[in-house]
Motif scaffolding. Sequence first.
Motif, mmCIF file in Angstrom:
data_model
loop_
_atom_site.group_PDB
_atom_site.id
_atom_site.type_symbol
_atom_site.label_atom_id
_atom_site.label_comp_id
_atom_site.label_asym_id
_atom_site.label_seq_id
_atom_site.Cartn_x
_atom_site.Cartn_y
_atom_site.Cartn_z
ATOM 1 N N PHE A 136 0.841 -1.193 0.000
ATOM 2 C CA PHE A 136 0.000 0.000 0.000
ATOM 3 C C PHE A 136 0.881 1.249 0.000
ATOM 4 C CE2 PHE A 136 -0.185 2.009 4.384
ATOM 5 C CZ PHE A 136 0.833 1.262 4.950
ATOM 6 N N THR A 137 0.256 2.386 -0.272
ATOM 7 C CA THR A 137 0.978 3.651 -0.250
ATOM 8 C C THR A 137 0.423 4.512 0.874
ATOM 9 O OG1 THR A 137 1.317 3.595 -2.622
ATOM 10 C CG2 THR A 137 1.475 5.756 -1.580
ATOM 11 N N TYR A 138 1.308 5.106 1.638
ATOM 12 C CA TYR A 138 0.868 6.045 2.679
ATOM 13 C C TYR A 138 1.305 7.445 2.256
ATOM 14 C CZ TYR A 138 -0.258 8.012 7.212
ATOM 15 O OH TYR A 138 -0.834 8.754 8.219
ATOM 16 N N ILE A 139 0.355 8.358 2.185
ATOM 17 C CA ILE A 139 0.691 9.752 1.897
ATOM 18 C C ILE A 139 0.440 10.587 3.143
ATOM 19 C CG2 ILE A 139 -0.039 11.832 0.641
ATOM 20 C CD1 ILE A 139 -0.431 10.184 -1.823
ATOM 21 N N CYS A 140 1.462 11.338 3.541
ATOM 22 C CA CYS A 140 1.287 12.313 4.617
ATOM 23 C C CYS A 140 1.119 13.687 3.978
ATOM 24 C CB CYS A 140 2.502 12.313 5.541
ATOM 25 S SG CYS A 140 2.484 13.700 6.709
ATOM 26 N N LEU A 141 -0.018 14.316 4.236
ATOM 27 C CA LEU A 141 -0.246 15.683 3.764
ATOM 28 C C LEU A 141 0.170 16.612 4.900
ATOM 29 C CD1 LEU A 141 -3.715 15.156 2.059
ATOM 30 C CD2 LEU A 141 -1.509 15.456 0.910
ATOM 31 N N ASP A 142 1.342 17.201 4.739
ATOM 32 C CA ASP A 142 1.964 17.931 5.846
ATOM 33 C C ASP A 142 1.718 19.438 5.729
ATOM 34 O OD1 ASP A 142 3.516 18.927 7.846
ATOM 35 O OD2 ASP A 142 5.433 18.224 7.045
ATOM 36 N N ASN A 143 0.722 19.911 6.465
ATOM 37 C CA ASN A 143 0.501 21.362 6.526
ATOM 38 C C ASN A 143 1.052 21.924 7.836
ATOM 39 O OD1 ASN A 143 -1.370 20.452 8.335
ATOM 40 N ND2 ASN A 143 -3.156 21.020 7.113
ATOM 41 N N GLU A 144 1.857 21.122 8.482
ATOM 42 C CA GLU A 144 2.705 21.548 9.598
ATOM 43 C C GLU A 144 1.960 21.979 10.855
ATOM 44 O OE1 GLU A 144 5.596 24.196 7.517
ATOM 45 O OE2 GLU A 144 6.796 22.360 7.400
ATOM 46 N N SER A 155 4.466 17.488 15.737
ATOM 47 C CA SER A 155 5.925 17.348 15.701
ATOM 48 C C SER A 155 6.464 17.610 14.297
ATOM 49 C CB SER A 155 6.373 15.999 16.251
ATOM 50 O OG SER A 155 5.687 14.960 15.623
ATOM 51 N N CYS A 156 5.596 17.979 13.348
ATOM 52 C CA CYS A 156 6.055 18.432 12.031
ATOM 53 C C CYS A 156 5.992 19.956 11.907
ATOM 54 C CB CYS A 156 5.218 17.805 10.923
ATOM 55 S SG CYS A 156 5.795 16.167 10.481
ATOM 56 N N THR A 157 5.519 20.629 12.942
ATOM 57 C CA THR A 157 5.501 22.094 12.903
ATOM 58 C C THR A 157 6.947 22.593 12.904
ATOM 59 O OG1 THR A 157 3.416 22.128 14.118
ATOM 60 C CG2 THR A 157 4.711 24.163 14.154
ATOM 61 N N GLN A 175 7.142 27.445 18.345
ATOM 62 C CA GLN A 175 7.547 26.024 18.356
ATOM 63 C C GLN A 175 9.028 25.928 18.712
ATOM 64 O OE1 GLN A 175 5.977 23.170 17.989
ATOM 65 N NE2 GLN A 175 7.086 21.724 16.697
ATOM 66 N N VAL A 176 9.349 25.148 19.737
ATOM 67 C CA VAL A 176 10.746 25.115 20.203
ATOM 68 C C VAL A 176 11.521 23.905 19.683
ATOM 69 C CG1 VAL A 176 10.379 26.472 22.296
ATOM 70 C CG2 VAL A 176 10.033 23.994 22.360
ATOM 71 N N THR A 177 10.832 22.979 19.020
ATOM 72 C CA THR A 177 11.536 21.786 18.532
ATOM 73 C C THR A 177 11.687 21.835 17.011
ATOM 74 O OG1 THR A 177 9.407 20.681 18.480
ATOM 75 C CG2 THR A 177 10.779 20.272 20.400
#
Lengths: 312, 392
Positions: A136-144, A155-157, A175-177
């Motif tokens: 399968f394919t996993y897509i992450c739509l990252d709008n942070e 944790s993607c911010t 965001q500090v990380t």
Amino acid sequence: MIPEFEKFKRFKAKNLPKEELLAPGHRACQGCGEVLALRMAMKALGKNVIVCMATGCMEIITTPYPQTAWEVPWIHIAFENPASVASGIESAMKVLRRKGKISKKHVDILAVGGDGATSDIGLGWISGAFERGHDFTYICLDNEAYMNTGVQRSSCTPYGAMTTTSPPGKKSIGQVTWKKNVPGIAVAHNIPYVATASPAYFLDLMNKVKKAALVKGPAYIHIYSPCPTGWGSAPERSIEFAKLVVETKVFPLYEVIEGRYTMSRKISKPKPVQEYLKGQRRFRHLDEEHIVYIQQRVNADYEKLVRLSEMT
Amino acid sequence: MAKRVGIEVSIALAEAVKLANVDVIPAYPITPQTHIVEHLSEVIANGEVDAEFVLVESEHGAMSCCCGSSAAGARTFTSSSAQGLLLMSEILFIPGPMRFPIVMAVVNRALSAPISIWNDHQDIMSQRDIGWIQTFADTGQEAFDLMLHAFRVAEDRRVSLPMIVNIDGFTLSHVVEAVELLSQEEVDQYLPPFKPRYRLDPKKPITMGPVGIPEIYSEAKVAHNEALKASKKVILQGWKEFADLFGRQYNPIETYRSEDAEILLVTMGSISETAMTAIDTMRDKGQKAGLIKIRLWRPFPGPEFRKAAGKAKILAVVDRCLAPGAICGPVGAELRSLFYKVPGAPKIFNFIAGLGGRDVTVERFEEMIDKATAFAKKRPKELYEVIGVREK
Ligand SMILES: Cc1ncc(C[n+]2csc(CCOP(=O)(O)OP(=O)(O)O)c2C)c(N)n1
Ligand code: SF4
Ligand SMILES: [Mg+2]
């Protein structure tokens, strides 16, 4: 090498599929990068697919019952688990095919989650599905950020960004990380295909989605997706940011095929990160010192990637 | 032909799942459920059944995977206990309204803290309102038979709901009993192949699990509840046909020496066996005592229970679950609601017993009957009493 890639005919501006499998009329905000990326991904995949989606913006805006924007079979169970739902579907189809209960024809399975669903709450579920090796394919739509619930940090911010749970103040810069390296985590599972993409480079994005579907076993694509509503950016500038993020080396485009890194776009004359950061309200409070720090880390991360691509 | 064997109940239950020609089993180990999934792994490895065992990373993943599998049209089974069942909890509420006929064996175990692997019903009672059909088995034979019944009822197109068969951890799951295992031909006669009405299929695209806006949410919840209530007809039909074929009749409410009883014990699960012995002893002493066993817990068979209670004056209701801060235990509360303002209703007293594997002996049941008899004369301060707690 992956044999499926040999005979694969790349998408070009001339041969783009006309059909919209994610139909217009959905409720996304103007300039939404996620829905744009998803629409392109669906064009690349075509009709022969089952989509499993996490709770989040894309699920909400496409399916307010009795309406649906989906022209392909689609299922939503909960927030953290599209990879597990996809595992169940893939296993079911495998055994039903063996038992002659459904057609032998292959069907692509796509799981989609936001950055929150992927990098935080669902990471263990995705890890399990990758380790088991489902096709399968996993897509992450990252709008942070967690946009659907009102722009909380994930944790993607990116470092320094303002969200409702990482507000800048006297004692915090926001965001500090640093952004979690989710594609790197995917690579660590030894899955055959991992890639990053940006909707500004839509042919690159579509070709990567197609490759992910063609490859046997799990594939992961991390798609940077501008969110004007959550970022405080102008909707008409979404594509511009999707380009700047690559040109400033903040979000490099690359592929990892069977563990080998390849830069999809080498940035020889990078623009300063400042050009990307300005025009987004979430970064407005950052001062020179922070920007210097961000520039240094962006350079270092990019160098690491280049070294990986030279090594492998 | 059926054959009678001495077999561990977990294995007998797993054999029923095998004979059901299950397609997909996503499962995660937890004591005391493990023997079921270990045996199923073995029969798959040996090619005795063609199924996919999905080695999920957690119980939450297991139930999520079950939803995907069932939505794709596969006969789907899983099993869990206690902490595992609770880790699934978020997802357990979803297959009901989405009408996925997943079948699960819950091997009942106490909940942490303190951590305990031993038996009671706190796990399933904490998940009472998940909207699944729920039955309880008291013996190995029942566990085997009810498993087959579960696949048949859940997948019936008039039902299309998930279903749980509960068996007590260790006291039932790990004991060796004489069980009549049906043959493949017999099972095939009783259980038709799963033919889902809807499945995820690119040829007929449908949207499953959309957003329930306020204009539709209540209707969706009511539709699910109506389907659950209406399933009783099919549940009964499934039991009747089982009896016609194999001679063993099951009922939503089972009774033992209850006809002329003035006081009735009410139990669920394997302690019912000990309770029957207690009833015999009480009868020998001349007391008009009887027993009601609840087999079908959801949908709750109200009319059947009222009928079974007959003219009894007192119900001594045994709960295997302590509901902290509540007025009484969950079964006690259910029956109090059922009989509220019913003319001639029995007096109801609730006993919490057998928590975390504490043995419930014949003497304990006698104690409950004696106490309930006394309470009927002088109402106690509290509506429940925890039985067999040490003072120090
Ligand atoms: C178990 C659980 N916790 C929290 C939520 C609330 N929730 C729903 S969507 C969401 C945020 C989604 O963020 P992301 O995955 O980044 O997707 P986006 O909306 O940004 O596209 C949250 C926190 C939930 N639905 N389920
Ligand atoms: S909040 Fe952002 S991600 Fe969500 S629909 Fe609007 S623009 Fe798209
Ligand atoms: Mg997000």
